[in-house]
Design a protein around this motif. Sequence first.
Motif, short mmCIF file in Angstrom:
data_model
loop_
_atom_site.label_atom_id
_atom_site.label_comp_id
_atom_site.label_asym_id
_atom_site.label_seq_id
_atom_site.Cartn_x
_atom_site.Cartn_y
_atom_site.Cartn_z
N TYR A 122 4.97 47.41 59.09
CA TYR A 122 5.51 48.54 59.90
C TYR A 122 5.19 49.87 59.41
O TYR A 122 4.92 50.93 60.24
CB TYR A 122 7.30 48.60 59.20
CG TYR A 122 8.12 49.84 59.40
CD1 TYR A 122 8.30 49.98 60.89
CD2 TYR A 122 8.38 50.72 58.46
CE1 TYR A 122 8.94 51.48 61.07
CE2 TYR A 122 9.04 51.98 58.69
CZ TYR A 122 9.31 52.13 60.15
OH TYR A 122 10.07 53.41 60.39
N TYR A 134 13.85 48.30 55.04
CA TYR A 134 14.24 46.93 55.37
C TYR A 134 15.51 46.67 55.10
O TYR A 134 16.53 46.25 55.57
CB TYR A 134 13.04 46.03 55.03
CG TYR A 134 13.61 44.36 55.34
CD1 TYR A 134 13.59 43.90 56.48
CD2 TYR A 134 13.96 43.86 54.18
CE1 TYR A 134 14.08 42.70 56.75
CE2 TYR A 134 14.52 42.50 54.36
CZ TYR A 134 14.42 41.96 55.49
OH TYR A 134 14.90 40.53 55.67
N TYR A 143 10.12 49.99 64.20
CA TYR A 143 10.78 49.13 63.49
C TYR A 143 11.28 47.79 64.41
O TYR A 143 10.72 46.60 64.00
CB TYR A 143 11.83 49.61 62.55
CG TYR A 143 12.29 48.68 61.74
CD1 TYR A 143 11.97 48.56 60.19
CD2 TYR A 143 13.47 47.78 62.08
CE1 TYR A 143 12.30 47.76 59.52
CE2 TYR A 143 14.16 46.94 61.06
CZ TYR A 143 13.37 46.64 59.83
OH TYR A 143 13.93 45.87 59.07
#
Length: 318
Positions: A301, A184, A26
């Motif tokens: 991701y 996120y 990430y």
Amino acid sequence: MQNRLNPLTHKNLSEIKESILATLAYFDMFNYPLTRAEVYLFLRNKFNYELFGDAIKCLVDNGIIYQFDKFYTLSKDHYIVVRRLEGNQKAAELMRIAEKVGSLLIKFPYVRGIAISGSLSKNFADAGSDVDLFIITEKNRLWIARTIMHCFKKLTFLVNKEHLFCMNYYIDMQQLEIPEKNIYTAIEIGTLIPLQGDIVFEKFYAANTWTRKFLPNKNMRISSAMPAKNNFLKMMFEGIFSFYPGNVLDNILMKITTNRWLKKTGLKRLNDHGNVLSLLTDKHFAKPNPKNFQGNLLSKYEYKVSDLLLKHESDLLH
């Protein structure tokens, strides 16, 4: 003596390695290496810290991840560590300015809480960095607050200080829960640095306990927020636009802003990062459209993690 692990420990060690790789993947998208404590903080599961230490050492020894001094990364490039250290130093300088900005903006009508978001909230800044701000307003008065604040921002363009007032995410106290629940938004919430409105942010974090599903080791930072104080002009303005007059004005301003942004999106105007300008609007929020940057980042991701785990599948089992 050889360290003999039972099958359950082997399984746990494999899970920890996968979680470590997912965490580093990430932040690798932002070229941001992490310390050991930060890796543990952002793991997607809770693990025994001693086993975590064994797992991260194993990943380094096998050349799956890299360690430069106290930092861990998927990249073999030492420069990203230099970049981070320089960014941390620049962030410390910008943070002091952001605190002054927060002290100013909390004085605006109906503003109840202000926090630093974006890259600065992750302790990183460079020469072109903005001060991104997350704003919480009184319920049903978001659009009055936002309009006044953005009129003020127009003045900052005259002195080339607009980058210090990037007020790009608003919610009000009636709808504190963030509806997009993913890694996120969990990290964005978890790394917020509240500046003003300690009680309001207590309520905000209470409404977003779902983030623990993604970040079980991360504690929220309420202690950094100052108590919001009222002033005479703020109280007077809010008194004038209480009840029906305020409701009417807030609805009018919401419609005007929504129509203006729909035109920008229709014309496919781009922001400084090359993304199409798009604002999601509602009575209780105003925020960048998550289908743009957020959606693209999550797709990237997921692909990065699956590719990484597939590449090192055999190594992770040992």
